[in-house]
Design a protein around this motif. Sequence first.
Motif, PDB file in Angstrom:
ATOM      1  N   THR A 119       0.796  -1.217   0.000  1.00 22.62           N
ATOM      2  CA  THR A 119       0.000   0.000   0.000  1.00 22.62           C
ATOM      3  C   THR A 119       0.831   1.269   0.000  1.00 22.62           C
ATOM      4  OG1 THR A 119      -0.131  -0.073   2.399  1.00 22.62           O
ATOM      5  CG2 THR A 119      -1.919  -1.112   1.172  1.00 22.62           C
ATOM      6  N   GLY A 120       2.140   1.130   0.108  1.00 24.00           N
ATOM      7  CA  GLY A 120       2.973   2.319   0.127  1.00 24.00           C
ATOM      8  C   GLY A 120       3.185   2.909   1.497  1.00 24.00           C
ATOM      9  N   ASP A 121       2.620   2.305   2.541  1.00 20.33           N
ATOM     10  CA  ASP A 121       2.763   2.835   3.892  1.00 20.33           C
ATOM     11  C   ASP A 121       3.748   2.043   4.725  1.00 20.33           C
ATOM     12  OD1 ASP A 121       0.868   4.720   3.290  1.00 20.33           O
ATOM     13  OD2 ASP A 121      -0.784   3.405   3.869  1.00 20.33           O
ATOM     14  N   GLY A 122       4.305   0.992   4.205  1.00 15.19           N
ATOM     15  CA  GLY A 122       5.186   0.134   4.979  1.00 15.19           C
ATOM     16  C   GLY A 122       6.575   0.723   5.091  1.00 15.19           C
ATOM     17  N   PRO A 123       7.360   0.224   6.036  1.00 18.32           N
ATOM     18  CA  PRO A 123       8.689   0.772   6.245  1.00 18.32           C
ATOM     19  C   PRO A 123       9.752   0.170   5.349  1.00 18.32           C
ATOM     20  CG  PRO A 123       8.196  -0.865   7.914  1.00 18.32           C
ATOM     21  CD  PRO A 123       6.964  -0.738   7.064  1.00 18.32           C
ATOM     22  N   SER A 124       9.369  -0.789   4.484  1.00 16.97           N
ATOM     23  CA  SER A 124      10.366  -1.477   3.676  1.00 16.97           C
ATOM     24  C   SER A 124      10.919  -0.543   2.599  1.00 16.97           C
ATOM     25  CB  SER A 124       9.743  -2.711   3.021  1.00 16.97           C
ATOM     26  OG  SER A 124       8.630  -2.330   2.244  1.00 16.97           O
ATOM     27  N   TYR A 125      12.134  -0.837   2.131  1.00 17.75           N
ATOM     28  CA  TYR A 125      12.786  -0.015   1.145  1.00 17.75           C
ATOM     29  C   TYR A 125      12.335  -0.421  -0.251  1.00 17.75           C
ATOM     30  CZ  TYR A 125      15.781   1.391   4.995  1.00 17.75           C
ATOM     31  OH  TYR A 125      16.250   1.876   6.178  1.00 17.75           O
ATOM     32  N   GLY A 126      12.645   0.463  -1.240  1.00 20.96           N
ATOM     33  CA  GLY A 126      12.216   0.202  -2.596  1.00 20.96           C
ATOM     34  C   GLY A 126      10.833   0.766  -2.845  1.00 20.96           C
ATOM     35  N   ALA A 127      10.504   0.947  -4.120  1.00 20.61           N
ATOM     36  CA  ALA A 127       9.203   1.483  -4.491  1.00 20.61           C
ATOM     37  C   ALA A 127       8.818   0.926  -5.853  1.00 20.61           C
ATOM     38  CB  ALA A 127       9.233   3.015  -4.524  1.00 20.61           C
ATOM     39  N   MET A 128       7.541   0.616  -6.017  1.00 22.80           N
ATOM     40  CA  MET A 128       7.040   0.118  -7.290  1.00 22.80           C
ATOM     41  C   MET A 128       5.528   0.266  -7.326  1.00 22.80           C
ATOM     42  SD  MET A 128       5.243  -2.933  -6.697  1.00 22.80           S
ATOM     43  CE  MET A 128       5.404  -3.774  -8.256  1.00 22.80           C
ATOM     44  N   ALA A 129       4.985   0.197  -8.527  1.00 27.73           N
ATOM     45  CA  ALA A 129       3.532   0.230  -8.711  1.00 27.73           C
ATOM     46  C   ALA A 129       3.202  -0.412 -10.049  1.00 27.73           C
ATOM     47  CB  ALA A 129       2.997   1.658  -8.663  1.00 27.73           C
ATOM     48  N   ARG A 130       2.159  -1.228 -10.034  1.00 26.88           N
ATOM     49  CA  ARG A 130       1.614  -1.804 -11.266  1.00 26.88           C
ATOM     50  C   ARG A 130       0.106  -1.631 -11.201  1.00 26.88           C
ATOM     51  NH1 ARG A 130      -0.682  -6.379 -13.452  1.00 26.88           N
ATOM     52  NH2 ARG A 130      -0.047  -6.835 -15.591  1.00 26.88           N
ATOM     53  N   MET A 131      -0.404  -0.701 -12.000  1.00 25.68           N
ATOM     54  CA  MET A 131      -1.792  -0.290 -11.907  1.00 25.68           C
ATOM     55  C   MET A 131      -2.634  -0.965 -12.981  1.00 25.68           C
ATOM     56  SD  MET A 131      -1.148   1.559  -9.386  1.00 25.68           S
ATOM     57  CE  MET A 131      -2.810   2.145  -9.081  1.00 25.68           C
ATOM     58  N   ILE A 132      -3.835  -1.398 -12.572  1.00 23.31           N
ATOM     59  CA  ILE A 132      -4.816  -1.995 -13.467  1.00 23.31           C
ATOM     60  C   ILE A 132      -5.901  -0.960 -13.746  1.00 23.31           C
ATOM     61  CG2 ILE A 132      -6.430  -3.898 -13.790  1.00 23.31           C
ATOM     62  CD1 ILE A 132      -3.486  -4.715 -13.638  1.00 23.31           C
ATOM     63  N   VAL A 133      -6.218  -0.766 -15.024  1.00 27.38           N
ATOM     64  CA  VAL A 133      -7.150   0.281 -15.402  1.00 27.38           C
ATOM     65  C   VAL A 133      -8.564  -0.064 -14.943  1.00 27.38           C
ATOM     66  CG1 VAL A 133      -7.729  -0.672 -17.664  1.00 27.38           C
ATOM     67  CG2 VAL A 133      -7.814   1.810 -17.304  1.00 27.38           C
ATOM     68  N   LYS A 134      -9.323   0.978 -14.630  1.00 29.19           N
ATOM     69  CA  LYS A 134     -10.715   0.842 -14.211  1.00 29.19           C
ATOM     70  C   LYS A 134     -11.612   1.462 -15.273  1.00 29.19           C
ATOM     71  CE  LYS A 134     -13.889   2.361 -10.551  1.00 29.19           C
ATOM     72  NZ  LYS A 134     -13.999   3.153  -9.294  1.00 29.19           N
ATOM     73  N   GLN A 135     -12.581   0.696 -15.715  1.00 28.77           N
ATOM     74  CA  GLN A 135     -13.480   1.191 -16.760  1.00 28.77           C
ATOM     75  C   GLN A 135     -14.402   2.272 -16.203  1.00 28.77           C
ATOM     76  OE1 GLN A 135     -15.500  -1.901 -18.847  1.00 28.77           O
ATOM     77  NE2 GLN A 135     -16.434  -0.526 -20.338  1.00 28.77           N
ATOM     78  N   PRO A 136     -14.508   3.424 -16.883  1.00 32.26           N
ATOM     79  CA  PRO A 136     -15.358   4.498 -16.373  1.00 32.26           C
ATOM     80  C   PRO A 136     -16.829   4.125 -16.427  1.00 32.26           C
ATOM     81  CG  PRO A 136     -14.562   5.037 -18.566  1.00 32.26           C
ATOM     82  CD  PRO A 136     -13.843   3.788 -18.151  1.00 32.26           C
ATOM     83  N   VAL A 137     -17.615   4.827 -15.605  1.00 31.80           N
ATOM     84  CA  VAL A 137     -19.050   4.579 -15.562  1.00 31.80           C
ATOM     85  C   VAL A 137     -19.688   5.062 -16.855  1.00 31.80           C
ATOM     86  CG1 VAL A 137     -21.184   5.042 -14.314  1.00 31.80           C
ATOM     87  CG2 VAL A 137     -19.024   4.823 -13.068  1.00 31.80           C
ATOM     88  N   SER A 138     -20.457   4.200 -17.491  1.00 33.11           N
ATOM     89  CA  SER A 138     -21.116   4.562 -18.743  1.00 33.11           C
ATOM     90  C   SER A 138     -22.287   5.497 -18.484  1.00 33.11           C
ATOM     91  CB  SER A 138     -21.608   3.296 -19.456  1.00 33.11           C
ATOM     92  OG  SER A 138     -22.525   2.600 -18.641  1.00 33.11           O
ATOM     93  N   GLY A 139     -22.562   6.359 -19.449  1.00 32.19           N
ATOM     94  CA  GLY A 139     -23.698   7.266 -19.317  1.00 32.19           C
ATOM     95  C   GLY A 139     -23.339   8.665 -18.886  1.00 32.19           C
ATOM     96  N   SER A 140     -22.098   8.906 -18.445  1.00 32.82           N
ATOM     97  CA  SER A 140     -21.716  10.257 -18.030  1.00 32.82           C
ATOM     98  C   SER A 140     -21.522  11.132 -19.261  1.00 32.82           C
ATOM     99  CB  SER A 140     -20.424  10.214 -17.209  1.00 32.82           C
ATOM    100  OG  SER A 140     -19.390   9.634 -17.972  1.00 32.82           O
TER     101      SER A 140
END
Length: 267
Positions: A119-140
């Motif tokens: 979650t990014g709040d831990g004390p461990s060293y190093g940093a990374m992120a792999r993000m999965i896209v979220k489909q927007p709400v239809s109809g907007s």
Amino acid sequence: MINTYQTSMPPPPIPPRLGSVSAPGPGHSKPLLRFLIGMIVLQMVLLLGGFTYLYHTDNKYHKELDSKYLDDMIILKRLEECEKDIQSVLDCKKLVEKYKSILAKVVHFVEGKTSAKLTGDGPSYGAMARMIVKQPVSGSPPSKRSKYLEWNIGHSVRKNVQYYMSSWLKVLQPGDYNIYSQVAFSKWHPKTPLASRVKLRKGETGEEKDLMTAYCSLGDQDHTDVCTAFQGGVFSLEPDDQLSVWVTDPSLVNYEEGTTTFGLYKL
């Protein structure tokens, strides 16, 4: 004639037999017997005390556990009764709300114990992120539709990287990062080329600038293929730097699993 077989002297004593030992008197065995009896009694007292301590400790633990989770168990039991239409609809709604609050507490506890490193709040060293896209709400309406891709936080992986407003990633550690973006388009735009840009800003109110830009083309509207705009590079980032992915139109993006991703990792 003198009689040599008779004398007035007593006969000599009989010598003791070889290996014979005199038995101890009755007074010598009493201290040893008392010592053995004392050791047996002491052992029995210790065993009895240990069993008594374990019994009371176990009962105390179960009482604390029952008192702590008794209300939750009652709510779950009454939820089962709601399935049988025993409770009224209003009561069932209240129980559902309580159940949601209990579930939220459990999720918060599990995330705090097992997901600190992701979650990014831990004390461990190093940093990374792999993000999965979220489909927007239809109809907007298009006027209110953001051109920044949103990310599915529950299915994404992060370590020492925070997120902001569901579209931005916030860097916590300074250093050189390998940043990549992959956006798949499955629909054609008649006026604007299909493009994706990795945006960078300093803090929440900083000026945005294009860090990378990639294009792809489907040809014309008769094409039903998918084109992918991929980009990647190494950049130096500072704490509080924020990154996001901008696209021509989110409604043209392909949201199949694995086709559109965004990530970074510290070198």
